[in-house]
Design an enzyme around this catalytic site. Structure first.
Site, PDB file in Angstrom:
ATOM      1  N   ASN A  10       6.044  -4.071  11.854  1.00  0.00           N
ATOM      2  CA  ASN A  10       7.688  -3.778  12.302  1.00  0.00           C
ATOM      3  C   ASN A  10       9.186  -5.388  11.807  1.00  0.00           C
ATOM      4  OD1 ASN A  10      11.072  -3.420  12.798  1.00  0.00           O
ATOM      5  ND2 ASN A  10      10.514  -2.689  14.741  1.00  0.00           N
ATOM      6  N   TRP A  11       9.086  -5.727  10.698  1.00  0.00           N
ATOM      7  CA  TRP A  11       9.393  -7.060  10.819  1.00  0.00           C
ATOM      8  C   TRP A  11      10.970  -7.630  11.725  1.00  0.00           C
ATOM      9  CZ3 TRP A  11       8.914  -8.445   4.874  1.00  0.00           C
ATOM     10  CH2 TRP A  11       7.346  -8.320   4.220  1.00  0.00           C
ATOM     11  N   LYS A  12      11.684  -6.092  11.540  1.00  0.00           N
ATOM     12  CA  LYS A  12      13.044  -6.389  12.372  1.00  0.00           C
ATOM     13  C   LYS A  12      14.208  -7.695  11.389  1.00  0.00           C
ATOM     14  CE  LYS A  12      10.512  -5.886  17.005  1.00  0.00           C
ATOM     15  NZ  LYS A  12      10.408  -5.652  18.531  1.00  0.00           N
ATOM     16  N   HIS A 100      13.612   3.331  17.553  1.00  0.00           N
ATOM     17  CA  HIS A 100      13.316   2.586  18.077  1.00  0.00           C
ATOM     18  C   HIS A 100      14.146   1.913  18.863  1.00  0.00           C
ATOM     19  CE1 HIS A 100      11.701  -1.608  18.951  1.00  0.00           C
ATOM     20  NE2 HIS A 100      11.101  -2.158  17.897  1.00  0.00           N
ATOM     21  N   GLU A 102      15.305  -0.677  20.516  1.00  0.00           N
ATOM     22  CA  GLU A 102      16.021  -1.976  20.417  1.00  0.00           C
ATOM     23  C   GLU A 102      18.001  -0.978  19.947  1.00  0.00           C
ATOM     24  OE1 GLU A 102      13.834  -4.528  18.134  1.00  0.00           O
ATOM     25  OE2 GLU A 102      12.823  -5.323  19.789  1.00  0.00           O
ATOM     26  N   GLU A 172       6.599   2.709  23.086  1.00  0.00           N
ATOM     27  CA  GLU A 172       6.126   1.140  22.724  1.00  0.00           C
ATOM     28  C   GLU A 172       7.132   1.032  24.310  1.00  0.00           C
ATOM     29  OE1 GLU A 172       6.915  -1.168  19.005  1.00  0.00           O
ATOM     30  OE2 GLU A 172       8.693   0.074  19.233  1.00  0.00           O
ATOM     31  N   GLY A 178       7.842  -7.895  22.472  1.00  0.00           N
ATOM     32  CA  GLY A 178       8.454  -9.054  22.458  1.00  0.00           C
ATOM     33  C   GLY A 178       8.360  -9.942  23.530  1.00  0.00           C
ATOM     34  N   SER A 218       4.111  -5.790  22.074  1.00  0.00           N
ATOM     35  CA  SER A 218       3.266  -7.527  21.945  1.00  0.00           C
ATOM     36  C   SER A 218       1.750  -7.064  21.730  1.00  0.00           C
ATOM     37  CB  SER A 218       3.304  -8.168  23.808  1.00  0.00           C
ATOM     38  OG  SER A 218       4.461  -8.442  24.390  1.00  0.00           O
ATOM     39  N   GLY A 239       5.363  -6.070  16.101  1.00  0.00           N
ATOM     40  CA  GLY A 239       6.700  -6.819  15.853  1.00  0.00           C
ATOM     41  C   GLY A 239       6.048  -8.079  15.095  1.00  0.00           C
TER      42      GLY A 239
HETATM   43  P1  PGA Z   1       7.024  -6.552  19.515  1.00  0.00           P
HETATM   44  O1  PGA Z   1       7.452  -5.643  19.025  1.00  0.00           O
HETATM   45  O2  PGA Z   1       5.120  -6.637  18.888  1.00  0.00           O
HETATM   46  O3  PGA Z   1       7.101  -8.369  18.504  1.00  0.00           O
HETATM   47  O4  PGA Z   1       6.355  -6.422  21.084  1.00  0.00           O
HETATM   48  C1  PGA Z   1       7.180  -4.010  19.011  1.00  0.00           C
HETATM   49  C2  PGA Z   1       7.921  -3.684  18.442  1.00  0.00           C
HETATM   50  O5  PGA Z   1       9.024  -3.878  18.433  1.00  0.00           O
HETATM   51  O6  PGA Z   1       7.964  -2.517  17.096  1.00  0.00           O
END
Ligand code: PGA
Length: 256
Positions: A10-12, A100, A102, A172, A178, A218, A239
């Site tokens: 997931n490049w966000k 997601h 976010e 998640e 993150g 993470s 991420g």
């Molecule tokens: P992260 O993000 O690996 O940076 O914790 C995962 C995600 O939000 O899909």
């Protein structure tokens, strides 16, 4: 039942078109064609990077899928700023992250929206990667299993068993995204097993046993082995560690 693992990056909101092309190329350079038999790899890029990333992967003729991070459920019309599933499909997108945390917390996405997006994707034979997960306060209250299973039920409302088989669920925990604070393999397994039980309630054990449940939050080269060793964890939604070809490819290799 042995499920084929999935590693989805997931490049966000990272990587311009040119940066995305470089990263896709670096991943391809390290990727062996036959890995595709043992793991499904998906690059979930920003919308603008989708077509360029697909072009790189197609040129290299590698079994890597391209995924989006969001979509809108209507086919077309006056929805300023949105992207339809049909538009994604024509750009060779095969997967799409929906729900997601976010999007839920920063952009107000609701369970009902996630459900409509899942149905729109399934209608076009695309794979929704449905994200669920609890906040730290929900975990501290000890109601995380109920909370996450309710999210799963809401996301799958009105989806029949044939379509359900084409869905992937990603657990998640928000407190692990993150933050560098990963769920322990046991914590992640507990929730992923509860997700599978919920899917079994909805669709029967056989279908639930065939569906993939990913862990995200993470995940990195140091903790991947322990997480993948768990019975109900079938891969990762990555991420930070997906933004460098070296670490993302190491995570893919952990699935082989
Ligand atoms: P992260 O993000 O690996 O940076 O914790 C995962 C995600 O939000 O899909």
């Amino acid at each position: 039942m042995k499920r084929k693992p999935m590693m989805a990056g997931n490049w966000k909101m990272n990587n311009t078109i040119s940066e995305g092309v470089v990263l896709a190329q670096q991943i391809c350079n390290r990727f062996e064609k036959d890995w595709g038999e043992d793991v499904d790899v998906v690059l979930c890029t920003p919308f603008l990077d989708l077509k360029p990333a697909w072009t790189v992967v197609d040129f290299e003729n590698l079994p890597i899928y391209i995924g989006a991070q969001n979509c809108y459920w209507e086919e077309a019309g006056a929805f300023t700023g949105e992207i339809s599933v049909g538009m994604l499909k024509e750009a060779r997108v095969t997967h799409c992250i929906i729900g997601h945390s976010e999007r839920r917390t920063l952009f107000g996405e609701l369970n009902e929206d996630v459900n409509k997006k899942a149905k729109a994707l399934l209608a076009q034979k695309m794979t929704p990667i449905i994200c669920v997960g609890e906040s730290l306060s929900v975990r501290d209250e000890g109601t995380h299993l109920e909370y996450v299973c309710a999210q799963v039920k809401a996301a799958f409302a009105g989806i029949d068993d044939i379509d359900a088989k084409n869905c992937v669920v990603a657990y998640e925990p928000i407190w692990a995204i993150g933050t560098g604070r990963t769920a322990t393999p046991e914590q992640a397994q507990e929730v992923c097993a509860a997700i599978r039980s919920t899917l079994a309630e909805l669709y029967g054990q056989e279908i639930a046993d065939g569906m993939r449940v990913l862990y995200g939050g993470s995940m990195n080269t140091g903790n991947v082995e322990g997480l993948l060793a768990m019975e109900d964890i079938d891969g990762g939604l990555i991420g930070g560690a997906a933004l460098k070809a070296e670490s993302f490819v190491e995570l893919i290799k952990a699935c082989l």
